[in-house]
Design a protein around this motif. Structure first.
Motif, PDB file in Angstrom:
ATOM      1  N   MET A   1       0.702  -1.316  -0.088  1.00 19.21           N
ATOM      2  CA  MET A   1      -0.058   0.039   0.102  1.00 19.21           C
ATOM      3  C   MET A   1       0.617   1.253   0.042  1.00 19.21           C
ATOM      4  O   MET A   1       1.874   1.524   0.926  1.00 19.21           O
ATOM      5  N   LEU A   2       0.700   2.140  -0.961  1.00 19.77           N
ATOM      6  CA  LEU A   2       1.455   3.407  -1.084  1.00 19.77           C
ATOM      7  C   LEU A   2       1.204   4.089   0.330  1.00 19.77           C
ATOM      8  O   LEU A   2       0.153   4.453   0.641  1.00 19.77           O
ATOM      9  N   ASN A   3       2.274   4.699   0.911  1.00 20.18           N
ATOM     10  CA  ASN A   3       2.171   5.605   2.157  1.00 20.18           C
ATOM     11  C   ASN A   3       2.015   7.039   1.626  1.00 20.18           C
ATOM     12  O   ASN A   3       2.282   7.322   0.523  1.00 20.18           O
ATOM     13  N   GLU A   4       1.853   7.772   2.511  1.00 15.48           N
ATOM     14  CA  GLU A   4       1.306   9.222   2.359  1.00 15.48           C
ATOM     15  C   GLU A   4       2.734  10.108   1.731  1.00 15.48           C
ATOM     16  O   GLU A   4       2.431  10.812   0.943  1.00 15.48           O
ATOM     17  N   ASN A   5       3.829   9.581   2.269  1.00 14.15           N
ATOM     18  CA  ASN A   5       5.016  10.548   1.967  1.00 14.15           C
ATOM     19  C   ASN A   5       5.173  10.249   0.473  1.00 14.15           C
ATOM     20  O   ASN A   5       5.718  11.159  -0.270  1.00 14.15           O
ATOM     21  N   ALA A   6       4.834   9.075   0.292  1.00 17.38           N
ATOM     22  CA  ALA A   6       5.449   8.600  -1.448  1.00 17.38           C
ATOM     23  C   ALA A   6       4.358   9.318  -2.334  1.00 17.38           C
ATOM     24  O   ALA A   6       4.535   9.771  -3.313  1.00 17.38           O
ATOM     25  N   ASN A   8       2.700  12.226  -1.649  1.00 17.50           N
ATOM     26  CA  ASN A   8       2.905  13.651  -1.649  1.00 17.50           C
ATOM     27  C   ASN A   8       4.103  13.815  -2.465  1.00 17.50           C
ATOM     28  O   ASN A   8       4.109  14.887  -3.169  1.00 17.50           O
ATOM     29  N   ALA A   9       5.098  12.958  -2.541  1.00 20.35           N
ATOM     30  CA  ALA A   9       6.357  13.197  -3.555  1.00 20.35           C
ATOM     31  C   ALA A   9       5.869  13.110  -4.919  1.00 20.35           C
ATOM     32  O   ALA A   9       6.318  13.840  -5.792  1.00 20.35           O
ATOM     33  N   PHE A  10       5.099  11.998  -5.151  1.00 20.15           N
ATOM     34  CA  PHE A  10       4.663  11.806  -6.624  1.00 20.15           C
ATOM     35  C   PHE A  10       3.927  13.328  -7.220  1.00 20.15           C
ATOM     36  O   PHE A  10       4.231  13.873  -8.217  1.00 20.15           O
ATOM     37  N   ILE A  37       9.747   8.443  -4.694  1.00 21.34           N
ATOM     38  CA  ILE A  37       9.447   8.241  -6.159  1.00 21.34           C
ATOM     39  C   ILE A  37       9.691   6.779  -6.624  1.00 21.34           C
ATOM     40  O   ILE A  37       8.866   6.121  -7.452  1.00 21.34           O
ATOM     41  N   VAL A  38      10.640   6.160  -6.336  1.00 13.35           N
ATOM     42  CA  VAL A  38      11.032   4.804  -6.492  1.00 13.35           C
ATOM     43  C   VAL A  38      10.071   3.928  -6.100  1.00 13.35           C
ATOM     44  O   VAL A  38       9.574   2.782  -6.501  1.00 13.35           O
ATOM     45  N   GLN A  39       9.473   4.171  -4.853  1.00 12.97           N
ATOM     46  CA  GLN A  39       8.411   3.589  -4.008  1.00 12.97           C
ATOM     47  C   GLN A  39       7.299   3.482  -4.781  1.00 12.97           C
ATOM     48  O   GLN A  39       6.421   2.626  -4.977  1.00 12.97           O
ATOM     49  N   VAL A  40       6.912   4.659  -5.147  1.00  8.93           N
ATOM     50  CA  VAL A  40       5.604   4.745  -6.219  1.00  8.93           C
ATOM     51  C   VAL A  40       5.725   3.899  -7.550  1.00  8.93           C
ATOM     52  O   VAL A  40       4.760   3.209  -7.861  1.00  8.93           O
ATOM     53  N   GLU A  61       1.853   6.991 -18.935  1.00 11.70           N
ATOM     54  CA  GLU A  61       1.273   5.956 -17.724  1.00 11.70           C
ATOM     55  C   GLU A  61       1.343   7.116 -16.582  1.00 11.70           C
ATOM     56  O   GLU A  61       0.512   7.053 -15.671  1.00 11.70           O
ATOM     57  N   GLY A  62       2.183   8.051 -16.389  1.00 20.70           N
ATOM     58  CA  GLY A  62       2.163   9.086 -15.170  1.00 20.70           C
ATOM     59  C   GLY A  62       0.811   9.925 -15.510  1.00 20.70           C
ATOM     60  O   GLY A  62       0.603  10.165 -14.380  1.00 20.70           O
ATOM     61  N   GLN A  63       0.626  10.472 -16.516  1.00 26.52           N
ATOM     62  CA  GLN A  63      -0.507  11.351 -16.880  1.00 26.52           C
ATOM     63  C   GLN A  63      -1.619  10.573 -16.458  1.00 26.52           C
ATOM     64  O   GLN A  63      -2.621  11.261 -15.561  1.00 26.52           O
ATOM     65  N   GLU A  64      -1.802   9.419 -16.682  1.00 26.46           N
ATOM     66  CA  GLU A  64      -2.916   8.760 -16.200  1.00 26.46           C
ATOM     67  C   GLU A  64      -2.888   8.073 -14.906  1.00 26.46           C
ATOM     68  O   GLU A  64      -4.100   8.333 -14.151  1.00 26.46           O
ATOM     69  N   TYR A  65      -2.026   7.907 -14.275  1.00 25.15           N
ATOM     70  CA  TYR A  65      -1.909   7.877 -12.828  1.00 25.15           C
ATOM     71  C   TYR A  65      -2.128   9.013 -12.024  1.00 25.15           C
ATOM     72  O   TYR A  65      -2.464   8.813 -10.837  1.00 25.15           O
ATOM     73  N   LEU A  66      -1.825  10.133 -12.572  1.00 29.65           N
ATOM     74  CA  LEU A  66      -2.053  11.391 -11.784  1.00 29.65           C
ATOM     75  C   LEU A  66      -3.497  11.701 -11.208  1.00 29.65           C
ATOM     76  O   LEU A  66      -3.745  11.967 -10.102  1.00 29.65           O
ATOM     77  N   SER A  67      -4.588  11.389 -11.951  1.00 28.90           N
ATOM     78  CA  SER A  67      -5.734  11.263 -11.601  1.00 28.90           C
ATOM     79  C   SER A  67      -6.270  10.306 -10.426  1.00 28.90           C
ATOM     80  O   SER A  67      -6.734  10.724  -9.350  1.00 28.90           O
ATOM     81  N   VAL A  68      -5.507   9.268 -10.473  1.00 28.04           N
ATOM     82  CA  VAL A  68      -5.674   8.208  -9.475  1.00 28.04           C
ATOM     83  C   VAL A  68      -5.179   8.625  -8.106  1.00 28.04           C
ATOM     84  O   VAL A  68      -5.633   8.543  -7.017  1.00 28.04           O
ATOM     85  N   ALA A  69      -3.921   9.342  -8.312  1.00 34.55           N
ATOM     86  CA  ALA A  69      -2.911   9.766  -7.029  1.00 34.55           C
ATOM     87  C   ALA A  69      -3.786  11.083  -6.486  1.00 34.55           C
ATOM     88  O   ALA A  69      -4.099  10.971  -5.224  1.00 34.55           O
ATOM     89  N   GLN A  70      -4.513  11.965  -7.364  1.00 35.57           N
ATOM     90  CA  GLN A  70      -5.094  12.944  -6.755  1.00 35.57           C
ATOM     91  C   GLN A  70      -6.356  12.383  -6.057  1.00 35.57           C
ATOM     92  O   GLN A  70      -6.750  13.168  -5.107  1.00 35.57           O
TER      93      GLN A  70
END
Length: 303
Positions: A1-6, A8-10, A37-40, A61-70
């Protein structure tokens, strides 16, 4: 599971495109940011950034993942707020989203009456010219929204009430020359420097139609307002000198009118503003129900 620090970094690197700026933004070292960033990328199994010496841009892929992260960030913030509310022993919190025109006219009298019955209730009033308020309501950014609902997506879980239409009024200093000209059209009003909150595309279309609907009208409206702010205290302070006209709801100018500091411009066929109140249909807190019923009681509202 992605942690909050990672997470926020992304989001920081996606925003800035610079490791140094992103690290400074979230208050970590460049090395820590790189590790996050490596963790993400390890967690997602995706290459999210194209890295160069001077910048880091999102891959496809990063652009598509951005909405997921937001969305994940919004979910975490909502979770944190709800946990705080659960631990609040002083009557809870009610979050009210509203447009800048509604604060004194609609929100203030309701808030005062609700506080008489629930004096320990805390309020957070979030004022902005929101473009997509129902999206924010559905994401629990606020418990109730009062303002313009021009943008109304499919929202089966949202209850909407329509407040009686109210005219937009225009105010100027008593010494402003427009008062000497008698009744004025909207086109006449907009010949002078004009200040107001943000005019979204619905309002610009309304004003363009009112001014004749031609290219000249569209060009004039596209330049409005010359001064834009969601802070009505700031906007009304502009009326201290006779060179600005400010538009809004009459309630925003009550005290200034009573003191003689401003004078209403006599406008032929002023536009009307549709004010709506909305809440999620499954909202059942005592505070929300009281605020809603009081809003209905104090205003002429129909389903």
């Amino acid at each position: 599971m992605l942690n909050e620090n990672a997470l926020n970094a992304f989001l920081a690197l996606a925003k800035t495109g610079s490791f140094q700026d992103a690290a400074r933004l979230i208050g970590v070292s460049n090395a820590s940011l790189s590790r996050y960033i490596v963790q993400v990328e390890t967690e997602t199994g995706l290459t999210l950034f194209n890295r160069s010496r001077n910048n880091s841009k999102l891959t496809r892929e990063g652009q598509e993942y951005l909405s997921v992260a937001q969305d994940l960030k919004s979910d975490l913030e909502r979770y944190q707020r709800r946990v705080v509310d659960l631990g609040n022993t002083n009557g809870g919190m009610l979050r009210i989203g509203c447009g800048p025109l509604t604060t004194r006219t609609l929100i203030l009298p309701v808030l005062r009456k609700v506080r008489e019955e629930m004096p320990d209730l805390r309020f957070e009033v979030l004022v902005s010219a929101y473009a997509r308020p129902l999206d924010l309501l559905q994401k629990d950014q606020f418990d109730i929204f009062v303002g313009d609902l021009t943008y109304t997506p499919e929202a089966d879980d949202v209850e909407i009430l329509v407040v009686e239409k109210q005219p937009v009024v225009f105010m100027a200093h008593p010494a402003h020359e427009i008062h000497e000209r008698g009744p004025q059209s909207l086109g006449d009003v907009f010949e002078f420097p004009f200040a107001s909150p943000h005019l979204h595309k619905h309002w610009k279309a309304t004003l363009t139609k009112a001014l004749g609907g031609d290219a000249r009208a569209a060009q004039k409206v596209a330049a409005l307002p010359q001064i834009e702010s969601d802070d009505y205290a700031f906007l009304t302070s502009l009326l201290e000198r006779p060179d600005i006209i400010v538009g809004g709801m009459r309630g925003a100018f009550t005290e200034l009118l009573a003191s003689g500091q401003v004078k209403e411009v006599d406008v032929i066929a002023p536009p009307f503003w549709n004010i709506c109140a909305s809440r999620k249909s499954n909202g059942d807190s005592a505070a929300l129900n009281l605020f809603w019923s009081t809003l209905v009681e104090l205003n002429t509202i129909s389903q």
